[in-house]
Design an enzyme around this catalytic site. Structure first.
Site, PDB file in Angstrom:
ATOM      1  N   LYS A 162      28.991 -14.050  50.372  1.00 18.58           N
ATOM      2  CA  LYS A 162      28.477 -13.916  51.710  1.00 18.58           C
ATOM      3  C   LYS A 162      26.888 -13.517  51.585  1.00 18.58           C
ATOM      4  O   LYS A 162      26.071 -14.406  52.134  1.00 18.58           O
ATOM      5  CB  LYS A 162      28.839 -12.807  52.614  1.00 18.58           C
ATOM      6  CG  LYS A 162      28.530 -12.641  54.047  1.00 18.58           C
ATOM      7  CD  LYS A 162      28.422 -13.855  54.826  1.00 18.58           C
ATOM      8  CE  LYS A 162      27.609 -13.898  55.940  1.00 18.58           C
ATOM      9  NZ  LYS A 162      28.265 -12.814  57.016  1.00 18.58           N
ATOM     10  N   LYS A 237      19.589  -8.221  58.198  1.00 11.66           N
ATOM     11  CA  LYS A 237      20.249  -7.343  57.701  1.00 11.66           C
ATOM     12  C   LYS A 237      20.942  -7.864  56.350  1.00 11.66           C
ATOM     13  O   LYS A 237      21.036  -7.290  55.195  1.00 11.66           O
ATOM     14  CB  LYS A 237      21.544  -7.094  58.613  1.00 11.66           C
ATOM     15  CG  LYS A 237      22.733  -6.330  57.993  1.00 11.66           C
ATOM     16  CD  LYS A 237      23.939  -6.363  58.898  1.00 11.66           C
ATOM     17  CE  LYS A 237      25.295  -5.835  58.045  1.00 11.66           C
ATOM     18  NZ  LYS A 237      26.389  -5.987  58.950  1.00 11.66           N
TER      19      LYS A 237
END
Length: 291
Positions: A162, A237
């Site tokens: 990811k 983030k």
């Protein structure tokens, strides 16, 4: 299947609702978000996990994940699987997997790609770390919540996939926005640019599937005043997670580092917070070479 679902916000809520709609018995817990249709309210994370065959979590960061794991893992039945779908740091994913295994549980880290639209439509992609046995247990749930699930390797591998994916996404979205802003200044029609780039070597997901220019290509958040499908602060983030991971393994990622710095400026110093990450385009439209 009896499922505990912890974290029912913009992503977790639709995912839990899809599981309930498919006929699974879902008990949910969240400190603030409302219960999705078909999901039974639990009084605590531990109560949601008690007796569940699979516990799914969708949480904001690694620290919260570790705290939820401390509460839920002791409440889970041996042999059940703890499946975290949050995007967190690799170290937290591995620590929680180890804690689960020490308690006789299965464990998967399974972050997702596809944003809120994919969560609602059940078309997410899951990048999964863990054992093949645990993956097979949860696979029927992945098939309800998403269109694809890939077992990437041992615990932490899902988070690694990811992080790498979103480092690419952040960098390509920035340069796609830069290119549209440059095309404007050069007098090139945006639709003509899209027609060329989307079928030539500039092809990318940022251009073809999620075009940041309103009225160009498939419908995207740009056509809804950049209301977030994937918020700029969430991209920040993920880019920071990529740089944290790169530092931990001494990897040289200058483009990822620059993308993180640009999104930090956009979110924390400009007006990017609360907008889609593709809202970099109007940012570049207003800027000059040395600004």
């Amino acid at each position: 299947m009896k499922i505990g679902f912890i974290g029912l916000g913009h992503m977790g809520g639709p995912m839990a609702a899809n599981l309930a709609r498919a006929g699974h018995a879902v008990a949910g817990f969240d400190t603030a978000a409302p219960m999705p249709e078909g999901v039974a309210r639990a009084d605590s994370a531990a109560a949601a996990a008690a007796g569940a065959e699979v516990v799914v979590t969708m949480l904001p960061n690694g620290a919260i994940l570790r705290g939820v794991a401390e509460e839920t893992i002791p409440a889970m039945t041996p042999g059940a699987v703890f499946c975290d779908c949050s995007t967190v740091d690799v170290d937290s994913a591995r620590a929680v997997a180890q804690q689960a295994r020490m308690a006789g549980l299965g464990a998967l880290d399974a972050p997702v790609s596809g944003g809120t639209a994919g969560a609602a439509a059940g078309t997410l992609t899951f990048m999964v770390g863990g054992s093949a046995e645990d993956f097979d247990t949860v696979r029927p749930l992945f098939e309800i919540m998403g269109q694809k699930a890939v077992l990437c390797g041992d615990p932490g591998a899902g988070q690694a996939a990811k992080i790498c994916n979103n480092m690419i996404l952040g960098a390509t979205m920035i340069v796609t926005c830069e290119a549209f802003a440059l095309a404007d200044k050069l007098g090139l029609d945006r639709k003509k640019m899209f027609d060329v780039v989307s079928t030539s070597s500039g092809y990318s997901w940022s251009m073809n599937a999620y075009c940041p220019a309103p009225g160009v290509g498939p419908v995207s958040p740009a056509d809804n005043d950049y209301t977030p499908g994937f918020a700029a602060e969430l991209m920040l983030k993920d880019l920071r997670l990529s740089q944290q991971a790169a530092e931990s393994v001494d990897a040289d990622t200058p483009m990822g580092q620059l993308a993180a710095a640009l999104y930090a400026r956009f979110v924390e110093e400009e007006d990017g917070k609360g907008k889609d990450f593709s809202a970099m385009l109007p940012r570049f439209e207003k800027r000059h070479r040395d600004s």
